[in-house]
Scaffold this motif. Sequence first.
Motif, PDB file in Angstrom:
ATOM      1  N   ALA A 159       0.825  -1.024  -0.031  1.00 44.69           N
ATOM      2  CA  ALA A 159      -0.176  -0.009  -0.256  1.00 44.69           C
ATOM      3  C   ALA A 159       0.858   1.261  -0.027  1.00 44.69           C
ATOM      4  O   ALA A 159       0.476   2.329  -0.060  1.00 44.69           O
ATOM      5  CB  ALA A 159      -0.898  -0.099   1.215  1.00 44.69           C
ATOM      6  N   GLY A 160       2.085   1.072   0.236  1.00 47.98           N
ATOM      7  CA  GLY A 160       3.043   2.217   0.182  1.00 47.98           C
ATOM      8  C   GLY A 160       3.117   2.974   1.535  1.00 47.98           C
ATOM      9  O   GLY A 160       3.378   4.307   1.499  1.00 47.98           O
ATOM     10  N   ILE A 161       2.709   2.515   2.573  1.00 51.25           N
ATOM     11  CA  ILE A 161       2.994   3.255   3.969  1.00 51.25           C
ATOM     12  C   ILE A 161       4.376   3.137   4.267  1.00 51.25           C
ATOM     13  O   ILE A 161       4.799   2.040   4.580  1.00 51.25           O
ATOM     14  CB  ILE A 161       2.053   2.433   4.993  1.00 51.25           C
ATOM     15  CG1 ILE A 161       0.626   2.599   4.494  1.00 51.25           C
ATOM     16  CG2 ILE A 161       2.212   2.988   6.464  1.00 51.25           C
ATOM     17  CD1 ILE A 161      -0.635   1.773   5.422  1.00 51.25           C
ATOM     18  N   ASP A 162       4.997   4.047   4.381  1.00 53.27           N
ATOM     19  CA  ASP A 162       6.391   3.936   4.736  1.00 53.27           C
ATOM     20  C   ASP A 162       7.114   4.618   6.014  1.00 53.27           C
ATOM     21  O   ASP A 162       8.008   4.316   6.397  1.00 53.27           O
ATOM     22  CB  ASP A 162       7.201   4.508   3.326  1.00 53.27           C
ATOM     23  CG  ASP A 162       6.680   5.802   2.965  1.00 53.27           C
ATOM     24  OD1 ASP A 162       6.088   6.674   3.807  1.00 53.27           O
ATOM     25  OD2 ASP A 162       6.816   6.297   1.923  1.00 53.27           O
ATOM     26  N   ASP A 163       6.088   5.131   6.682  1.00 54.61           N
ATOM     27  CA  ASP A 163       6.587   5.869   8.011  1.00 54.61           C
ATOM     28  C   ASP A 163       6.566   4.670   9.054  1.00 54.61           C
ATOM     29  O   ASP A 163       5.482   3.924   9.414  1.00 54.61           O
ATOM     30  CB  ASP A 163       5.361   6.780   8.452  1.00 54.61           C
ATOM     31  CG  ASP A 163       5.818   7.282   9.933  1.00 54.61           C
ATOM     32  OD1 ASP A 163       5.984   8.706   9.892  1.00 54.61           O
ATOM     33  OD2 ASP A 163       5.818   6.503  10.932  1.00 54.61           O
ATOM     34  N   PRO A 164       7.744   4.478   9.617  1.00 57.84           N
ATOM     35  CA  PRO A 164       7.981   3.322  10.594  1.00 57.84           C
ATOM     36  C   PRO A 164       6.909   3.052  11.701  1.00 57.84           C
ATOM     37  O   PRO A 164       6.600   2.282  11.991  1.00 57.84           O
ATOM     38  CB  PRO A 164       9.276   3.128  11.051  1.00 57.84           C
ATOM     39  CG  PRO A 164       9.979   4.358  10.015  1.00 57.84           C
ATOM     40  CD  PRO A 164       9.175   5.118   9.516  1.00 57.84           C
ATOM     41  N   ASN A 165       6.462   4.193  12.345  1.00 57.20           N
ATOM     42  CA  ASN A 165       5.729   4.564  13.108  1.00 57.20           C
ATOM     43  C   ASN A 165       4.171   4.082  12.823  1.00 57.20           C
ATOM     44  O   ASN A 165       3.579   3.312  13.581  1.00 57.20           O
ATOM     45  CB  ASN A 165       5.652   5.941  13.832  1.00 57.20           C
ATOM     46  CG  ASN A 165       4.504   6.275  14.836  1.00 57.20           C
ATOM     47  OD1 ASN A 165       4.171   5.405  15.662  1.00 57.20           O
ATOM     48  ND2 ASN A 165       3.769   7.262  14.682  1.00 57.20           N
ATOM     49  N   GLU A 166       3.829   4.509  11.694  1.00 60.25           N
ATOM     50  CA  GLU A 166       2.472   4.002  11.055  1.00 60.25           C
ATOM     51  C   GLU A 166       2.733   2.506  10.947  1.00 60.25           C
ATOM     52  O   GLU A 166       1.609   1.849  11.134  1.00 60.25           O
ATOM     53  CB  GLU A 166       2.242   4.707  10.006  1.00 60.25           C
ATOM     54  CG  GLU A 166       1.802   6.143  10.067  1.00 60.25           C
ATOM     55  CD  GLU A 166       1.785   6.889   8.925  1.00 60.25           C
ATOM     56  OE1 GLU A 166       1.364   6.095   7.638  1.00 60.25           O
ATOM     57  OE2 GLU A 166       1.646   8.123   8.784  1.00 60.25           O
ATOM     58  N   GLN A 167       3.580   2.078  10.249  1.00 58.65           N
ATOM     59  CA  GLN A 167       3.787   0.657   9.914  1.00 58.65           C
ATOM     60  C   GLN A 167       3.441  -0.191  11.054  1.00 58.65           C
ATOM     61  O   GLN A 167       2.880  -1.225  11.140  1.00 58.65           O
ATOM     62  CB  GLN A 167       5.029   0.437   9.295  1.00 58.65           C
ATOM     63  CG  GLN A 167       5.289   0.835   7.932  1.00 58.65           C
ATOM     64  CD  GLN A 167       6.803   0.708   7.471  1.00 58.65           C
ATOM     65  OE1 GLN A 167       7.854   0.356   8.451  1.00 58.65           O
ATOM     66  NE2 GLN A 167       7.189   0.808   6.157  1.00 58.65           N
ATOM     67  N   LYS A 168       4.344   0.198  12.145  1.00 58.95           N
ATOM     68  CA  LYS A 168       3.992  -0.823  13.473  1.00 58.95           C
ATOM     69  C   LYS A 168       2.605  -0.937  13.810  1.00 58.95           C
ATOM     70  O   LYS A 168       2.030  -1.729  14.062  1.00 58.95           O
ATOM     71  CB  LYS A 168       5.020  -0.008  14.654  1.00 58.95           C
ATOM     72  CG  LYS A 168       5.527  -1.145  15.498  1.00 58.95           C
ATOM     73  CD  LYS A 168       6.378  -0.284  16.447  1.00 58.95           C
ATOM     74  CE  LYS A 168       5.871   0.103  17.784  1.00 58.95           C
ATOM     75  NZ  LYS A 168       6.495   1.026  18.636  1.00 58.95           N
ATOM     76  N   GLN A 169       2.007   0.322  13.911  1.00 58.20           N
ATOM     77  CA  GLN A 169       0.442   0.555  14.529  1.00 58.20           C
ATOM     78  C   GLN A 169      -0.301  -0.404  13.465  1.00 58.20           C
ATOM     79  O   GLN A 169      -1.299  -1.017  13.949  1.00 58.20           O
ATOM     80  CB  GLN A 169       0.014   1.764  14.622  1.00 58.20           C
ATOM     81  CG  GLN A 169       0.885   2.550  15.898  1.00 58.20           C
ATOM     82  CD  GLN A 169       0.373   3.939  15.904  1.00 58.20           C
ATOM     83  OE1 GLN A 169      -0.738   4.297  16.264  1.00 58.20           O
ATOM     84  NE2 GLN A 169       1.236   5.026  15.364  1.00 58.20           N
ATOM     85  N   VAL A 170      -0.185  -0.266  12.252  1.00 56.66           N
ATOM     86  CA  VAL A 170      -1.190  -0.584  11.223  1.00 56.66           C
ATOM     87  C   VAL A 170      -0.909  -2.347  11.363  1.00 56.66           C
ATOM     88  O   VAL A 170      -1.723  -3.326  11.197  1.00 56.66           O
ATOM     89  CB  VAL A 170      -0.910  -0.178   9.816  1.00 56.66           C
ATOM     90  CG1 VAL A 170      -1.723  -1.132   8.641  1.00 56.66           C
ATOM     91  CG2 VAL A 170      -1.189   1.094   9.445  1.00 56.66           C
ATOM     92  N   LEU A 171       0.457  -2.651  11.365  1.00 59.44           N
ATOM     93  CA  LEU A 171       0.602  -4.147  11.419  1.00 59.44           C
ATOM     94  C   LEU A 171       0.077  -4.887  12.722  1.00 59.44           C
ATOM     95  O   LEU A 171      -0.641  -5.843  12.594  1.00 59.44           O
ATOM     96  CB  LEU A 171       2.192  -4.365  11.805  1.00 59.44           C
ATOM     97  CG  LEU A 171       2.608  -5.733  11.928  1.00 59.44           C
ATOM     98  CD1 LEU A 171       2.721  -6.459  10.703  1.00 59.44           C
ATOM     99  CD2 LEU A 171       4.256  -5.869  12.422  1.00 59.44           C
TER     100      LEU A 171
END
Length: 380
Positions: A159-171
């Motif tokens: 999806a192109g989510i590249d912010d590590p902080n967002e990645q962690k939460q979305v995961l």
Amino acid sequence: MDLYEYQGKELSRRYGIPVSEGRLATTPDEARAAAEELGGQVVVKAQVLTGGRGKAGGIKLAEGPDDARAKAEQILGLDIRGHVVRKLWIERASEIAKEYYLSITFDRGAKKPLLMLTTQGGIDIEEVAEKSPEALARLHVDPLEGFQPYQARRLIYGAGIDDPNEQKQVLALVGKLYEAFVGCDAMLCEVNPLIVTPQGEVKALDSKFSVDDNALYKHPEIAEMRDLDAAPAEERAAREKGVTYVKLDGEVGILGNGAGLVMSTLDVIALAGGRPANFCDLGGGGDAQGVVDALEVIGADPQVRSIFFNIFGGITRCDEVARGILQALDRMTIEHPIVVRLDGTNAEEGREILAEASPPNLHAEPTMLEAAGRAVEFAR
Ligand code: GDP
Ligand code: MN
């Protein structure tokens, strides 16, 4: 069974998915009190079993209690695509930096749950799928292997989510949503929008849950969430009596035994130039109580003008069904003409029983096509 947003959010909360705090309200005064308790800016949200509430004016921000009361007054009673607003969800307002979309649904073709994630949230997902399919990351989960975190990572990169902080939460959120999907026997869990706040917090701003009706016996607390007032009277009656009933939009009420026969009956009605108003499936049975229940449900549909009773006796014997019909007509009054087609095991005996009694309003026809033609004629 579709759930309201506030119910979906209640389930989401149980599975650890971040949602905003809120209160249910059914009057402007309750909305005011809810806003007072929550404090600050709130969002007043129409609770109806349909999407696109925002565009229809069913979602409004309010600056405080008095404003919430005023907004509630505007939204209550609103007709959103045939759904009248009777309940509101008052929620602490969120600041939105980004709107994403996340869902889990069944891909019947693949026979697997399908995860979908895109950073183009907030709008119709069909539009994203059509106009920029490359922006929509899709991934199937093998139900036997179950969900694995690497799958969510692949989805997030896709999806192109590249912010590590967002990645962690979305995961974490994808994993929890999958747990909710399986745990609730859902057919659909959709979060649109999944937001990122200016502070970088990811949370579910909306919730759409649809739970498999056939699994509700395992989830009494979800079954209880059903809003009985949202369904038409005959659908409520059908559910209470345990009758399989489906509402359609024509004029001929249909009663048959077995799903296959009922499906072909719909076709034959169309072939005869008519339109089915609804259908009831008697299943294998033909006992009087079953027939009474089904006729009551069908007759309660205001669109019905005639009834087509189509029985093929396999294991069910037509003479038994004929007696069931007569007993049913003894116990109740049906104003609509009923056309009966009996065929199969003991059809002769069944037809004789009906001919002998010859109740008013009852018309027996030997074939399916003739019976359908007659029922359509009566409906005109
Ligand atoms: P839907 O239109 O039925 O899908 O209802 P949603 O719950 O998705 O809300 C529609 C839109 O209202 C969202 O996409 C947001 O843009 C907006 N909205 C909903 N809640 C909030 C909120 O707390 N704060 C802000 N700023 N906007 C909101
Ligand atoms: Mn939404």
